[in-house]
Motif scaffolding. Structure first.
Motif, PDB file in Angstrom:
ATOM      1  N   VAL A  67       0.851  -1.197   0.000  1.00  0.00           N
ATOM      2  CA  VAL A  67       0.000   0.000   0.000  1.00  0.00           C
ATOM      3  C   VAL A  67       0.882   1.240   0.000  1.00  0.00           C
ATOM      4  O   VAL A  67       1.815   1.332   0.791  1.00  0.00           O
ATOM      5  CB  VAL A  67      -0.933   0.033   1.235  1.00  0.00           C
ATOM      6  N   GLN A  68       0.571   2.168  -0.884  1.00  0.00           N
ATOM      7  CA  GLN A  68       1.263   3.459  -0.885  1.00  0.00           C
ATOM      8  C   GLN A  68       0.283   4.534  -0.452  1.00  0.00           C
ATOM      9  O   GLN A  68      -0.883   4.520  -0.831  1.00  0.00           O
ATOM     10  CB  GLN A  68       1.815   3.766  -2.277  1.00  0.00           C
ATOM     11  N   TYR A  77       2.615   0.730   7.551  1.00  0.00           N
ATOM     12  CA  TYR A  77       3.186   1.515   6.462  1.00  0.00           C
ATOM     13  C   TYR A  77       2.841   2.993   6.658  1.00  0.00           C
ATOM     14  O   TYR A  77       1.715   3.334   7.004  1.00  0.00           O
ATOM     15  CB  TYR A  77       2.638   1.049   5.112  1.00  0.00           C
ATOM     16  N   TRP A  78       3.844   3.829   6.386  1.00  0.00           N
ATOM     17  CA  TRP A  78       3.673   5.265   6.529  1.00  0.00           C
ATOM     18  C   TRP A  78       3.564   5.923   5.169  1.00  0.00           C
ATOM     19  O   TRP A  78       4.214   5.501   4.216  1.00  0.00           O
ATOM     20  CB  TRP A  78       4.883   5.872   7.239  1.00  0.00           C
ATOM     21  N   GLY A 108      -4.766   5.039  10.344  1.00  0.00           N
ATOM     22  CA  GLY A 108      -4.548   5.969  11.441  1.00  0.00           C
ATOM     23  C   GLY A 108      -3.835   7.227  11.007  1.00  0.00           C
ATOM     24  O   GLY A 108      -3.261   7.287   9.915  1.00  0.00           O
ATOM     25  N   TRP A 109      -3.900   8.225  11.858  1.00  0.00           N
ATOM     26  CA  TRP A 109      -3.132   9.456  11.700  1.00  0.00           C
ATOM     27  C   TRP A 109      -2.221   9.599  12.915  1.00  0.00           C
ATOM     28  O   TRP A 109      -2.632   9.327  14.053  1.00  0.00           O
ATOM     29  CB  TRP A 109      -4.047  10.675  11.623  1.00  0.00           C
ATOM     30  N   PHE A 110      -1.016  10.053  12.636  1.00  0.00           N
ATOM     31  CA  PHE A 110      -0.026  10.343  13.664  1.00  0.00           C
ATOM     32  C   PHE A 110       0.549  11.710  13.373  1.00  0.00           C
ATOM     33  O   PHE A 110       0.355  12.259  12.287  1.00  0.00           O
ATOM     34  CB  PHE A 110       1.093   9.292  13.630  1.00  0.00           C
ATOM     35  N   ALA A 150      -1.128   6.359   8.165  1.00  0.00           N
ATOM     36  CA  ALA A 150      -0.478   5.057   8.213  1.00  0.00           C
ATOM     37  C   ALA A 150      -1.513   3.948   8.174  1.00  0.00           C
ATOM     38  O   ALA A 150      -2.645   4.124   8.659  1.00  0.00           O
ATOM     39  CB  ALA A 150       0.362   4.929   9.478  1.00  0.00           C
ATOM     40  N   THR A 151      -1.131   2.829   7.596  1.00  0.00           N
ATOM     41  CA  THR A 151      -1.939   1.626   7.776  1.00  0.00           C
ATOM     42  C   THR A 151      -1.628   1.075   9.158  1.00  0.00           C
ATOM     43  O   THR A 151      -0.535   1.286   9.702  1.00  0.00           O
ATOM     44  CB  THR A 151      -1.618   0.565   6.721  1.00  0.00           C
TER      45      THR A 151
END
Length: 122
Positions: free
Chosen positions: A1-2, A111-112, A34-36, A96-97
């Motif tokens: 995943v990108q 993944y970021w 998610g968000w970071f 991110a996943t």
């Protein structure tokens, strides 16, 4: 995943921004997202998570009631609506996943995407 995040910018305190994260890959609709964020001089921290269907969400205490995470699986996109922004929200935001969804503790990212800068002026 990108993953490709966008929507950052400069906003005054009290203002709003909506971040988007477009994902490639057929498995997007089955993956928690998610968000970071990472503020200058600080470690990256969890902001929000959403399960595969969008029916469950989880937030860091610092953003609860102000930020809303959502997703559109038809568009392979996850969003972060940020309202009532504060100067302390200034950071690079990353999507991110997630390895799994959790509403008990910040779920681990897998993944970021690249980050998008949000700057909140006082």
């Amino acid at each position: 995943v990108q993953l490709q995040a966008s929507g950052g910018g400069l906003v005054q305190a009290g203002g709003s921004l909506r971040l988007s994260c477009a994902a490639s890959g057929r498995s997007f609709s089955t993956i928690a997202m998610g968000w970071f964020r990472q503020a200058p001089g600080k470690e990256r921290e969890f902001v929000a998570a959403i399960n595969w269907s969008g029916g469950n969400t989880y937030y860091a205490d610092s953003v609860k009631g102000r930020f809303t995470i959502s997703r559109d699986n038809a568009k392979n996109t996850v969003y972060l609506q940020m309202n009532s922004l504060k100067p302390e929200d200034t950071a690079v935001y990353y999507c991110a996943t997630l390895r799994y969804y959790s509403s008990v503790e910040p779920p681990p990212p897998v993944y970021w995407g690249q980050g998008t800068l949000v700057t909140v002026s006082s």
